[in-house]
Design a protein around this motif. Structure first.
Motif, PDB file in Angstrom:
ATOM      1  N   SER A  47       0.836  -1.209   0.000  1.00 38.15           N
ATOM      2  CA  SER A  47       0.000   0.000   0.000  1.00 38.15           C
ATOM      3  C   SER A  47       0.867   1.254   0.000  1.00 38.15           C
ATOM      4  N   LEU A  48       2.042   1.166   0.581  1.00 38.54           N
ATOM      5  CA  LEU A  48       2.949   2.309   0.620  1.00 38.54           C
ATOM      6  C   LEU A  48       3.649   2.509  -0.724  1.00 38.54           C
ATOM      7  N   LEU A  49       4.088   1.424  -1.362  1.00 40.82           N
ATOM      8  CA  LEU A  49       4.846   1.521  -2.607  1.00 40.82           C
ATOM      9  C   LEU A  49       3.963   1.559  -3.855  1.00 40.82           C
ATOM     10  N   LYS A  50       2.717   1.139  -3.742  1.00 36.95           N
ATOM     11  CA  LYS A  50       1.709   1.223  -4.797  1.00 36.95           C
ATOM     12  C   LYS A  50       2.201   0.793  -6.187  1.00 36.95           C
ATOM     13  N   PRO A  51       2.559  -0.475  -6.352  1.00 39.63           N
ATOM     14  CA  PRO A  51       3.011  -0.911  -7.681  1.00 39.63           C
ATOM     15  C   PRO A  51       1.844  -1.027  -8.660  1.00 39.63           C
ATOM     16  N   PRO A  52       2.125  -0.917  -9.971  1.00 40.46           N
ATOM     17  CA  PRO A  52       1.064  -1.157 -10.953  1.00 40.46           C
ATOM     18  C   PRO A  52       0.585  -2.604 -10.848  1.00 40.46           C
ATOM     19  N   SER A  53      -0.624  -2.878 -11.288  1.00 39.06           N
ATOM     20  CA  SER A  53      -1.160  -4.232 -11.169  1.00 39.06           C
ATOM     21  C   SER A  53      -0.570  -5.189 -12.206  1.00 39.06           C
ATOM     22  N   VAL A  54       0.143  -4.664 -13.186  1.00 35.93           N
ATOM     23  CA  VAL A  54       0.832  -5.490 -14.174  1.00 35.93           C
ATOM     24  C   VAL A  54       2.267  -5.682 -13.700  1.00 35.93           C
ATOM     25  N   ASN A  55       2.764  -6.903 -13.814  1.00 33.93           N
ATOM     26  CA  ASN A  55       4.127  -7.225 -13.376  1.00 33.93           C
ATOM     27  C   ASN A  55       4.360  -6.818 -11.925  1.00 33.93           C
ATOM     28  N   ILE A  56       3.421  -7.154 -11.072  1.00 30.02           N
ATOM     29  CA  ILE A  56       3.495  -6.713  -9.680  1.00 30.02           C
ATOM     30  C   ILE A  56       4.764  -7.200  -8.997  1.00 30.02           C
ATOM     31  N   GLY A  57       5.202  -8.412  -9.278  1.00 30.18           N
ATOM     32  CA  GLY A  57       6.418  -8.925  -8.657  1.00 30.18           C
ATOM     33  C   GLY A  57       7.641  -8.114  -9.044  1.00 30.18           C
ATOM     34  N   ARG A  58       7.797  -7.895 -10.318  1.00 34.22           N
ATOM     35  CA  ARG A  58       8.951  -7.135 -10.804  1.00 34.22           C
ATOM     36  C   ARG A  58       8.918  -5.698 -10.277  1.00 34.22           C
ATOM     37  N   ASN A  59       7.738  -5.092 -10.294  1.00 34.94           N
ATOM     38  CA  ASN A  59       7.600  -3.726  -9.803  1.00 34.94           C
ATOM     39  C   ASN A  59       7.855  -3.639  -8.300  1.00 34.94           C
ATOM     40  N   MET A  60       7.312  -4.575  -7.534  1.00 33.10           N
ATOM     41  CA  MET A  60       7.528  -4.541  -6.078  1.00 33.10           C
ATOM     42  C   MET A  60       8.995  -4.734  -5.732  1.00 33.10           C
ATOM     43  N   LYS A  61       9.641  -5.710  -6.348  1.00 26.35           N
ATOM     44  CA  LYS A  61      11.059  -5.947  -6.054  1.00 26.35           C
ATOM     45  C   LYS A  61      11.894  -4.719  -6.413  1.00 26.35           C
ATOM     46  N   HIS A  62      11.582  -4.101  -7.550  1.00 26.69           N
ATOM     47  CA  HIS A  62      12.298  -2.891  -7.966  1.00 26.69           C
ATOM     48  C   HIS A  62      12.080  -1.766  -6.958  1.00 26.69           C
ATOM     49  N   ARG A  63      10.848  -1.558  -6.541  1.00 23.18           N
ATOM     50  CA  ARG A  63      10.527  -0.468  -5.624  1.00 23.18           C
ATOM     51  C   ARG A  63      11.085  -0.730  -4.227  1.00 23.18           C
ATOM     52  N   MET A  64      11.105  -1.981  -3.805  1.00 23.57           N
ATOM     53  CA  MET A  64      11.596  -2.308  -2.466  1.00 23.57           C
ATOM     54  C   MET A  64      13.085  -1.996  -2.312  1.00 23.57           C
ATOM     55  N   CYS A  65      13.862  -2.182  -3.367  1.00 23.70           N
ATOM     56  CA  CYS A  65      15.304  -1.969  -3.232  1.00 23.70           C
ATOM     57  C   CYS A  65      15.773  -0.686  -3.924  1.00 23.70           C
ATOM     58  N   PHE A  66      14.867   0.115  -4.439  1.00 26.65           N
ATOM     59  CA  PHE A  66      15.197   1.338  -5.177  1.00 26.65           C
ATOM     60  C   PHE A  66      16.040   2.308  -4.351  1.00 26.65           C
ATOM     61  N   ASP A  67      15.717   2.470  -3.090  1.00 23.45           N
ATOM     62  CA  ASP A  67      16.416   3.427  -2.234  1.00 23.45           C
ATOM     63  C   ASP A  67      17.493   2.781  -1.378  1.00 23.45           C
ATOM     64  N   ASN A  68      17.894   1.577  -1.751  1.00 23.09           N
ATOM     65  CA  ASN A  68      18.972   0.842  -1.076  1.00 23.09           C
ATOM     66  C   ASN A  68      18.684   0.547   0.391  1.00 23.09           C
ATOM     67  N   LEU A  69      17.409   0.425   0.752  1.00 23.64           N
ATOM     68  CA  LEU A  69      17.075   0.008   2.109  1.00 23.64           C
ATOM     69  C   LEU A  69      17.254  -1.497   2.271  1.00 23.64           C
ATOM     70  N   ILE A  70      17.136  -2.217   1.147  1.00 19.31           N
ATOM     71  CA  ILE A  70      17.444  -3.651   1.116  1.00 19.31           C
ATOM     72  C   ILE A  70      18.100  -3.955  -0.229  1.00 19.31           C
ATOM     73  N   SER A  71      18.703  -5.129  -0.324  1.00 18.67           N
ATOM     74  CA  SER A  71      19.352  -5.546  -1.573  1.00 18.67           C
ATOM     75  C   SER A  71      18.340  -6.222  -2.494  1.00 18.67           C
ATOM     76  N   GLU A  72      18.732  -6.406  -3.755  1.00 24.98           N
ATOM     77  CA  GLU A  72      17.875  -7.113  -4.712  1.00 24.98           C
ATOM     78  C   GLU A  72      17.642  -8.551  -4.252  1.00 24.98           C
ATOM     79  N   GLU A  73      18.660  -9.146  -3.678  1.00 25.91           N
ATOM     80  CA  GLU A  73      18.536 -10.527  -3.189  1.00 25.91           C
ATOM     81  C   GLU A  73      17.496 -10.612  -2.064  1.00 25.91           C
ATOM     82  N   GLU A  74      17.536  -9.654  -1.148  1.00 30.25           N
ATOM     83  CA  GLU A  74      16.542  -9.640  -0.063  1.00 30.25           C
ATOM     84  C   GLU A  74      15.135  -9.411  -0.613  1.00 30.25           C
TER      85      GLU A  74
END
Length: 161
Positions: A47-74
């Protein structure tokens, strides 16, 4: 009542943009089950990162690590567990790892919420799509080729050149 222009204004109704994230952060206090805690944290993060409904996995993973709070692996591990938790398909080993991962995901939700507030980033769909960009192409999971609509392809085959 005076409303400061920009970060918090009448358009977003004060802190309304953070409501769901705050609710999920607080709901974690009352959750006893680790699958529920993981689901709550995931819902808050989504709800905070609000990814598009298409490619939700790819968008969420990208948004989760965009600001370097976690790594791509995490981010990949969180996504994998998200699917396992949501579909009730956890192995015994994954069930043992879930308490730690639930805590880490909750911490990420808290960190992202604090980061957005500190950086004066209002989490609206428009703002976040502009900030993160979005992956809209749907690709095959096996060969990674872009998938196209069968009806559109048929229509294009019938068009005279």
């Amino acid at each position: 009542m005076y409303k400061r222009q920009g970060y918090i204004n009448g358009e977003i109704g004060g802190m309304k943009a953070f409501d769901d994230a705050f609710k999920m952060i607080l709901n974690d206090i009352y959750a006893n089950d680790d699958q529920v805690r993981y689901s709550i944290a995931w819902s808050g993060l989504e709800s905070l990162l609000k990814p598009p409904s298409v490619n939700i996995g790819r968008n969420m993973k990208h948004r989760m690590c965009f600001d370097n709070l976690i790594s791509e692996e995490e981010a990949q591990i969180f996504w994998k567990y998200r699917n396992k938790v949501m579909h009730g398909d956890l192995s015994e080993k994954q069930k043992k790892d879930l308490p730690k991962l639930s805590e880490q995901l909750h911490d990420l939700l808290c960190s992202y919420t604090a980061f957005f507030i500190e950086q004066k980033i209002v989490p609206t769909k428009k703002n976040l799509d502009k900030r993160f960009g979005k992956f809209l192409d749907i690709k095959c999971r096996d060969c990674n080729e872009i998938l196209k609509c069968h009806n559109c392809e048929k229509a294009n085959d019938n068009d005279p050149i």
